[in-house]
Design a protein around this motif. Structure first.
Motif, short mmCIF file in Angstrom:
data_model
loop_
_atom_site.label_atom_id
_atom_site.label_comp_id
_atom_site.label_asym_id
_atom_site.label_seq_id
_atom_site.Cartn_x
_atom_site.Cartn_y
_atom_site.Cartn_z
N TYR A 37 -17.80 12.46 -3.57
CA TYR A 37 -17.56 13.97 -2.94
C TYR A 37 -18.62 13.92 -1.65
O TYR A 37 -18.33 14.57 -0.83
N VAL A 53 -11.71 16.24 -1.61
CA VAL A 53 -12.13 17.51 -2.17
C VAL A 53 -11.49 17.83 -3.11
O VAL A 53 -10.24 17.18 -3.83
N SER A 54 -11.81 19.01 -4.01
CA SER A 54 -11.12 19.36 -5.19
C SER A 54 -9.85 20.08 -5.29
O SER A 54 -8.86 20.07 -6.06
N CYS A 55 -9.51 20.85 -4.10
CA CYS A 55 -8.39 21.67 -3.85
C CYS A 55 -8.41 22.61 -5.04
O CYS A 55 -7.29 22.95 -5.61
N LEU A 56 -9.51 23.21 -5.54
CA LEU A 56 -9.61 24.21 -6.72
C LEU A 56 -9.83 25.58 -6.16
O LEU A 56 -9.79 26.45 -7.09
N SER A 57 -9.87 25.95 -4.90
CA SER A 57 -10.11 27.25 -4.44
C SER A 57 -9.10 28.11 -4.94
O SER A 57 -9.53 29.19 -5.32
N LEU A 60 -10.05 29.19 -8.44
CA LEU A 60 -11.26 30.00 -8.49
C LEU A 60 -11.13 31.23 -7.82
O LEU A 60 -11.68 32.22 -8.36
N GLU A 89 -21.66 23.72 -3.22
CA GLU A 89 -20.50 24.17 -2.66
C GLU A 89 -19.88 25.24 -3.47
O GLU A 89 -19.43 26.29 -2.79
N ARG A 93 -19.66 29.93 -2.78
CA ARG A 93 -18.63 31.17 -3.22
C ARG A 93 -19.34 32.27 -3.81
O ARG A 93 -19.19 33.37 -3.42
N TYR A 156 -2.87 26.03 2.39
CA TYR A 156 -4.15 25.37 2.14
C TYR A 156 -4.65 24.99 3.19
O TYR A 156 -3.85 24.14 4.11
N ASN A 159 -11.66 22.46 4.48
CA ASN A 159 -12.92 23.25 4.83
C ASN A 159 -13.29 23.03 6.15
O ASN A 159 -13.57 23.78 7.18
N ARG A 162 -10.93 24.49 8.46
CA ARG A 162 -10.99 26.24 8.59
C ARG A 162 -12.38 26.19 9.76
O ARG A 162 -11.78 27.27 10.48
N ASP A 190 -5.98 30.97 -1.41
CA ASP A 190 -7.29 31.27 -1.99
C ASP A 190 -8.03 32.46 -0.89
O ASP A 190 -9.12 32.59 -1.14
N GLY A 191 -7.19 33.08 -0.29
CA GLY A 191 -7.67 34.03 0.79
C GLY A 191 -8.59 34.93 -0.05
O GLY A 191 -7.99 35.78 -1.07
N ASP A 192 -9.60 35.26 0.45
CA ASP A 192 -10.69 36.00 -0.32
C ASP A 192 -11.49 36.79 0.62
O ASP A 192 -11.94 36.04 1.66
N ASN A 196 -13.81 34.40 3.09
CA ASN A 196 -12.98 34.26 4.24
C ASN A 196 -13.84 34.91 5.34
O ASN A 196 -14.05 34.61 6.48
C1 LIG Z 1 -13.24 30.13 8.53
C2 LIG Z 1 -13.31 29.94 6.96
C3 LIG Z 1 -12.72 30.65 5.96
C4 LIG Z 1 -12.60 30.53 4.89
N1 LIG Z 1 -11.81 31.17 3.98
C5 LIG Z 1 -12.15 30.92 2.33
C6 LIG Z 1 -11.18 31.74 1.38
O1 LIG Z 1 -10.44 32.61 1.94
N2 LIG Z 1 -11.44 31.51 0.29
C7 LIG Z 1 -12.11 30.33 0.04
O2 LIG Z 1 -12.29 30.15 -1.23
N3 LIG Z 1 -12.95 29.70 0.64
C8 LIG Z 1 -12.71 29.99 2.01
N4 LIG Z 1 -13.47 29.03 2.95
C9 LIG Z 1 -14.56 28.11 2.27
C10 LIG Z 1 -13.87 26.72 2.14
O3 LIG Z 1 -13.22 26.28 3.37
C11 LIG Z 1 -12.94 26.74 0.68
O4 LIG Z 1 -13.51 27.29 -0.23
C12 LIG Z 1 -12.64 25.19 0.68
O5 LIG Z 1 -12.03 24.54 1.68
C13 LIG Z 1 -11.46 25.16 -0.59
O6 LIG Z 1 -11.16 23.81 -0.69
P1 LIG Z 1 -11.63 22.88 -2.16
O7 LIG Z 1 -11.37 24.12 -3.21
O8 LIG Z 1 -10.87 21.69 -1.97
O9 LIG Z 1 -13.08 22.79 -1.87
P2 LIG Z 1 -14.06 21.87 -2.49
O10 LIG Z 1 -14.98 21.17 -1.49
O11 LIG Z 1 -13.70 20.98 -3.51
O12 LIG Z 1 -15.29 22.89 -3.15
C14 LIG Z 1 -15.23 23.42 -4.50
C15 LIG Z 1 -15.22 24.90 -4.37
O13 LIG Z 1 -16.29 25.49 -3.77
C16 LIG Z 1 -16.25 26.46 -3.07
N5 LIG Z 1 -16.52 26.39 -1.78
C17 LIG Z 1 -16.55 25.30 -1.08
N6 LIG Z 1 -16.89 25.22 0.30
C18 LIG Z 1 -17.07 26.65 0.44
C19 LIG Z 1 -17.51 27.47 1.32
N7 LIG Z 1 -18.05 26.91 2.70
N8 LIG Z 1 -17.73 28.91 1.33
C20 LIG Z 1 -17.35 29.32 -0.01
N9 LIG Z 1 -16.95 28.60 -0.92
C21 LIG Z 1 -16.69 27.46 -0.85
C22 LIG Z 1 -14.58 26.93 -3.34
O14 LIG Z 1 -14.33 27.79 -4.38
C23 LIG Z 1 -13.99 25.34 -3.69
O15 LIG Z 1 -12.64 25.58 -4.44
C24 LIG Z 1 -13.24 29.31 4.20
C25 LIG Z 1 -14.14 28.73 5.09
C26 LIG Z 1 -14.19 28.86 6.56
C27 LIG Z 1 -15.11 28.08 7.49
#
Ligand SMILES: Cc1cc2nc3c(=O)[nH]c(=O)nc-3n(C[C@H](O)[C@H](O)[C@H](O)COP(=O)(O)OP(=O)(O)OC[C@H]3O[C@@H](n4cnc5c(N)ncnc54)[C@H](O)[C@@H]3O)c2cc1C
Length: 411
Positions: A37, A53-57, A60, A89, A93, A156, A159, A162, A190-192, A196
């Protein structure tokens, strides 16, 4: 600008909104959550191939899985050192939520700015056209258009995508950042409200004041394995946007608990659809996201939230008479009779907080009570999320010690 492109519509695989599906996804990801990772998480491999990545957002975000559910198995499998990047990471959150809890005024300010920018959009045809092109993936910037369409189709985005997308929206297309954030919030599963809003503020140079994120063509080509090209016309500089400094408040949280108490009636919101007390005789009622947000919500985001809430309120059965779109709807239901106290997990900011305040006042007027609880993990971590991420990061080892002690069979 390069020629408009018509990217292939990315596929939309199903994401079942249950705690079990979250654990299945976690278990599939587990072998890749360590050094792999850390080395490959920045690569955006496209819809259906986000294996770095995990796509767990979405899980969560809706509380189907909570931070300890994810952190403990990853650490058990890889050890703290190899798991450090993933752990960080997940704590981003926690950090963003804690920071927003200290600065609820930022959510209010964001809401007013969205309203103002929406009014300006209605009154300005060229702005409306530019925003519509961006939201439909028809700007002529091929990579950007691809991500817009991927988000519409799947709910989805990776990151890195985004970050690039928000940067191009703000600094190349020069569109209002709050309308980009609002569009993300409605489309993302995952809109948070915290991650976000603060993710967009971070890209714009409003969170770490003056420090912006600039999307660069070489970086996009490299981390999409040459799959996506934004063309040569991206902004060359990203001057930070300006805004009044954030007002910090003293953090006042309801009592903390790691195990939700048994109560005669429990309110489920779309923030916490996972661990609830064993149903027993207790009644579960659901409050869906507020009507304003629901109005223009993407199909994928709306259906994930609705399914998560439905299965939490009435597992395996029809929940339509137990999930309410408004506080008035809930209180006028026959199910609102027969209990004195309604318990819930507290959320101190965002649409759910507004609904909880409204519900609390309406119940108080009837001589009844809304009893809010704070998750133990949040209560321990959030006090360290007042300023930058580093303040929380240095506490991570101690916070993990506590999680490990509390885990079943823990030290
Ligand atoms: C402009 C912008 C908007 C975003 N909007 C959201 C949103 O609405 N909801 C959201 O959950 N995340 C948001 N993120 C953060 C991040 O992009 C996502 O959490 C992440 O891409 C989710 O994919 P994953 O579960 O595969 O992440 P992984 O890389 O597998 O990470 C594991 C978990 O860690 C948390 N995480 C990881 N990166 C971040 C980060 N930078 N900020 C906060 N938490 C993080 C998430 O809960 C995620 O599921 C945003 C980032 C940016 C730059």
């Amino acid at each position: 600008m390069t020629q408009p492109s018509t990217p292939a519509r990315p596929s939309a695989a199903p994401w079942p909104a249950t705690r079990e599906a979250g654990f299945e996804r976690l278990n599939r990801f587990l072998p890749r959550a360590g050094t792999r990772y850390a080395q490959s998480r920045n690569f955006d491999r496209g819809a259906g191939r986000h294996e770095a990545v995990s796509c767990l957002s979405p899980y969560l975000r809706h509380g189907l899985l909570e931070e300890p559910d994810v952190l403990l198995p990853v650490i058990a499998r890889h050890g703290r050192e190899a798991a450090a990047k993933f752990v960080d990471e997940v704590f981003w959150r926690t950090y963003f939520r804690g920071w927003m809890a200290h600065h609820p005024e930022i959510w209010q300010r964001y809401g007013s700015s969205v309203q103002e920018a929406t009014d300006q959009r209605r009154a300005t045809a060229p702005l409306d056209r530019a925003l519509t092109a961006a939201e439909q993936g028809q700007t002529g910037i091929p990579a950007f258009d691809h991500w817009a369409q991927e988000l519409l189709a799947t709910g989805y985005l990776h990151n890195h995508a985004r970050m690039w997308f928000a940067s191009i929206w703000i600094f190349t297309l020069r569109l209002p950042w709050v309308l980009g954030a609002d569009w993300f919030l409605r489309q993302l599963m995952d809109g948070d409200p915290a991650s976000n809003t603060l993710g967009w503020r971070w890209v714009a140079g409003l969170h770490t004041r003056g420090k912006t994120y600039l999307a660069r063509r070489d970086n996009i080509l490299r981390f999409t394995d040459g799959r996506l090209d934004p063309g040569p016309d991206l902004a060359r500089e990203a001057l930070a946007l300006e805004d009044a400094p954030a007002q910090r408040e003293t953090l006042q949280l309801p009592p903390a608990t790691s195990a939700p108490p048994l109560a005669e009636a429990w309110l489920v919101t779309d923030e916490f659809c996972g661990s609830l007390p064993d149903a027993g005789d207790s009644l579960r009622l659901g409050l869906a996201c507020d009507e304003q947000l629901a109005a223009a919500r993407g199909e994928r985001a709306a259906s994930f939230s609705a399914a998560a809430l439905g299965q939490a309120v009435n597992p395996g059965a029809d929940s339509s008479n137990r999930v309410f779109a408004t506080v008035d709807g809930l209180l006028s239901s026959p199910l609102a009779e027969g209990w004195q106290e309604l318990h819930c997990w507290s959320v101190p900011f965002g649409p759910v907080a507004q609904q909880l305040d409204q519900l609390e006042a309406a119940l108080a007027a009837r001589g009844r009570r809304l009893v809010r609880w704070t998750r133990a993990h949040d209560a321990r971590a959030w006090p360290h999320a007042r300023r930058g991420f580093f303040g929380l990061k240095k506490r991570i080892p101690a916070l993990l010690d506590r999680l490990e002690q509390e885990a079943p069979g823990g030290a």
